[in-house]
Design a protein around this motif. Structure first.
Motif, PDB file in Angstrom:
ATOM      1  N   GLY B 133       0.730  -1.178   0.152  1.00  0.00           N
ATOM      2  CA  GLY B 133      -0.106  -0.072  -0.060  1.00  0.00           C
ATOM      3  C   GLY B 133       0.865   1.179  -0.059  1.00  0.00           C
ATOM      4  O   GLY B 133       2.090   1.220   0.479  1.00  0.00           O
ATOM      5  N   VAL B 134       0.166   2.317  -0.415  1.00  0.00           N
ATOM      6  CA  VAL B 134       0.913   3.500  -0.604  1.00  0.00           C
ATOM      7  C   VAL B 134       1.510   4.152   0.738  1.00  0.00           C
ATOM      8  O   VAL B 134       2.416   4.791   0.883  1.00  0.00           O
ATOM      9  N   GLU B 135       0.575   3.964   1.674  1.00  0.00           N
ATOM     10  CA  GLU B 135       0.894   4.436   3.113  1.00  0.00           C
ATOM     11  C   GLU B 135       2.443   3.549   3.386  1.00  0.00           C
ATOM     12  O   GLU B 135       2.940   4.154   4.498  1.00  0.00           O
ATOM     13  N   SER B 136       2.962   2.731   2.832  1.00  0.00           N
ATOM     14  CA  SER B 136       4.357   1.967   3.324  1.00  0.00           C
ATOM     15  C   SER B 136       5.235   2.690   2.222  1.00  0.00           C
ATOM     16  O   SER B 136       6.577   2.211   2.493  1.00  0.00           O
ATOM     17  N   ALA B 137       4.934   3.525   1.243  1.00  0.00           N
ATOM     18  CA  ALA B 137       5.879   3.777   0.352  1.00  0.00           C
ATOM     19  C   ALA B 137       7.002   4.758   0.980  1.00  0.00           C
ATOM     20  O   ALA B 137       6.544   5.505   1.958  1.00  0.00           O
ATOM     21  N   PHE B 138       8.226   4.878   0.778  1.00  0.00           N
ATOM     22  CA  PHE B 138       9.056   5.362   1.146  1.00  0.00           C
ATOM     23  C   PHE B 138      10.313   5.789  -0.010  1.00  0.00           C
ATOM     24  O   PHE B 138      10.380   4.990  -0.750  1.00  0.00           O
ATOM     25  N   ILE B 139      10.849   7.018   0.279  1.00  0.00           N
ATOM     26  CA  ILE B 139      11.761   7.462  -1.178  1.00  0.00           C
ATOM     27  C   ILE B 139      13.110   6.570  -1.082  1.00  0.00           C
ATOM     28  O   ILE B 139      13.487   6.579  -2.360  1.00  0.00           O
ATOM     29  N   SER B 140      13.600   5.882   0.051  1.00  0.00           N
ATOM     30  CA  SER B 140      14.685   5.204  -0.207  1.00  0.00           C
ATOM     31  C   SER B 140      14.568   3.866  -0.539  1.00  0.00           C
ATOM     32  O   SER B 140      15.702   2.936  -0.178  1.00  0.00           O
ATOM     33  N   LEU B 141      13.274   3.467  -0.859  1.00  0.00           N
ATOM     34  CA  LEU B 141      13.182   1.984  -0.850  1.00  0.00           C
ATOM     35  C   LEU B 141      13.931   1.258  -1.888  1.00  0.00           C
ATOM     36  O   LEU B 141      14.394   0.194  -1.732  1.00  0.00           O
ATOM     37  N   PHE B 142      14.566   2.096  -3.068  1.00  0.00           N
ATOM     38  CA  PHE B 142      15.452   1.363  -3.865  1.00  0.00           C
ATOM     39  C   PHE B 142      16.732   1.741  -3.950  1.00  0.00           C
ATOM     40  O   PHE B 142      17.709   1.328  -4.589  1.00  0.00           O
ATOM     41  N   GLN B 143      17.289   2.391  -2.978  1.00  0.00           N
ATOM     42  CA  GLN B 143      18.432   2.860  -2.705  1.00  0.00           C
ATOM     43  C   GLN B 143      19.365   1.580  -2.360  1.00  0.00           C
ATOM     44  O   GLN B 143      19.077   0.802  -1.692  1.00  0.00           O
ATOM     45  N   ASN B 144      20.607   1.654  -2.968  1.00  0.00           N
ATOM     46  CA  ASN B 144      21.550   0.651  -2.909  1.00  0.00           C
ATOM     47  C   ASN B 144      20.687  -0.863  -3.201  1.00  0.00           C
ATOM     48  O   ASN B 144      21.363  -1.871  -2.779  1.00  0.00           O
TER      49      ASN B 144
END
Lengths: 293, 293
Positions: B133-144
């Motif tokens: 869900g979008v409420e779990s989205a965060f900007i650094s999810l794909f970092q590294n």
């Protein structure tokens, strides 16, 4: 206030033995603690320097002299022989307890050697981390964890109470059960998962086609899932040897469950696969609160 | 500064789609973002309120109009049909990419429908949490993290570069490989582990003798090991259906490795068991640094 114990001897001052020593001291349950380990053991010297133990000894027969509490926290394969070595140097009354992950094999070896006035209470604190050694010991290791005691019909009930109170002082919930039940349960919830984790890593590594490099692409799931495959191979081989019957039976149950799932996949029975996944998720989600207690 | 894209349409604004939207905005790669989801979807309304997207639409054919970037982040089973729905409303030039955990089945369905001027770049960011869900989205999810792109011989190379730069902007390392290789690798390092985790929980629960209650005694190992058995059954059934061949093959390899270990146990070949555990530990320990990168 009089301490409950005059002298505790801890054979094996690693993560478990060291953490228990820290708690016994903090709770003022014991006047003095002697740590026992191999000669030249850097771990034992460190335990002394860290103040985890008051004295150290490299000989079980020397170190346990005068102890009214003996805690055996060496690797599971060495527990019975360590207890048997200790017995001849002990004077009654004394309570011996251990922390081994397998109980029946230890009881069978130890119980026939116990003299009058010396009590053996088999135990297993369900606690640990992937680290080992006294440098990893910490006082809250046993807090909110379960400690299982597996007294037999021969075990002195007062001694069971003594060991129970000691573990309760660490913050653990103490449960008493038959050793055979313990070994069966642990084969399911601990021994099988470790074997499966080792097997999974090997199966993936052998998959060929650069699958070993592929592990570099693995996300958090694989990392969490295989963390326990970093556990000590020596320790887990010993557990396999000492709980072999239960473990082989559990591997059989696992094989059967996996074969059923494979059959569903081959037959395109995805409703069946979904039911199976849903059942597992439901069970896993329902145990989480208990685990967090 | 001109943005790289005028309009991004994100079909499926959940954990992955939402986190990517946050990054596209932060990196100023896109002038406007339209989120597309089902009518009445609380998730989509939340995405709008949170400012993750500028506009929302409940119709793919409406929402993608004028987009020069389409990101398809719906469950894997719906990716191909979502792309096919989008195609007729798109005007060239436009790049479509997806985030599905299985690549070949999607490519087979989509590639034959792609018109000139519209480019499809199949992708799979290896990232996620047990939440959705979008409420779990965060900007650094794909970092590294690693993002795998699986272009075919038909894929426009400039479009691959465009999608590669987008993922690099999120902090991911982008790797390009054949879709069949991707599906094979992922069956080993991700799909098999999930199936094994579900199977383990079911096998333990079915062990009888109060083994289900026994899960209450399970320590951290079991909890870590079975966390992925909390994943969405629907999602994992879809992955099984779409990568069935590779998954069945990997289950076979796992079964063979486990059968060998059981044989060693039955034969008291504990040296053999130890060698196998040591091999697994060595492999697991050697991949840890790569995972931590």
């Amino acid at each position: 206030m009089t301490k409950q114990f005059k002298k505790a001897a801890i054979i094996g001052v690693g993560l478990i033995g060291g953490s228990l020593a820290l708690t016994l001291r903090q709770k003022k349950l014991v006047a003095s603690i002697t740590g026992i380990g191999r000669a030249g053991s850097a771990n034992l010297e460190l335990a002394k320097r860290m103040g985890v133990v008051d004295e150290v000894s490299h000989e079980i027969s020397e170190g346990v002299k005068g102890a009214d509490l003996v805690i055996v926290a060496v690797p599971v394969r060495k527990i019975a022989s360590s207890i048997i070595k200790a017995i001849s140097s002990l004077t009654a009354p004394c309570v011996i307890t251990d922390v081994g992950s397998v109980k029946k094999a230890i009881i069978l070896e130890v119980e026939r050697c116990i003299p009058a006035g010396i009590d053996f209470v088999p135990g297993h604190p369900i606690a640990g981390t992937e680290h080992s050694g006294v440098e990893s010991a910490f006082i809250s290791l046993f807090q909110n964890r379960v400690c299982i005691l597996t007294p037999t019909e021969k075990t002195n009930k007062a001694a069971v109470e003594t060991v129970k109170r000691m573990w309760e002082a660490t913050g653990s919930k103490v449960v008493t059960m038959d050793a055979a039940v313990h070994d069966r349960i642990l084969s399911a919830v601990s021994h099988l998962p470790h074997i499966i984790a080792y097997t999974l890593v090997n199966a993936v590594a052998d998959a060929g086609d650069g699958a070993l490099d592929a592990l570099n692409y693995s996300a958090g799931g694989f990392r969490d899932f295989t963390r326990i495959a970093s556990s000590s191979p020596e320790m887990w081989v010993d557990i396999c040897a000492m709980n072999k019957g239960n473990i082989i039976e559990m591997i059989g149950k696992f094989e059967k469950t996996l074969a059923e799932l494979k059959k569903q996949l081959v037959a395109d029975d995805f409703e069946g696969v979904k039911t199976s996944f849903e059942k597992a998720k439901h069970i896993r989600d329902s145990i989480t609160p208990a685990l967090k207690k």
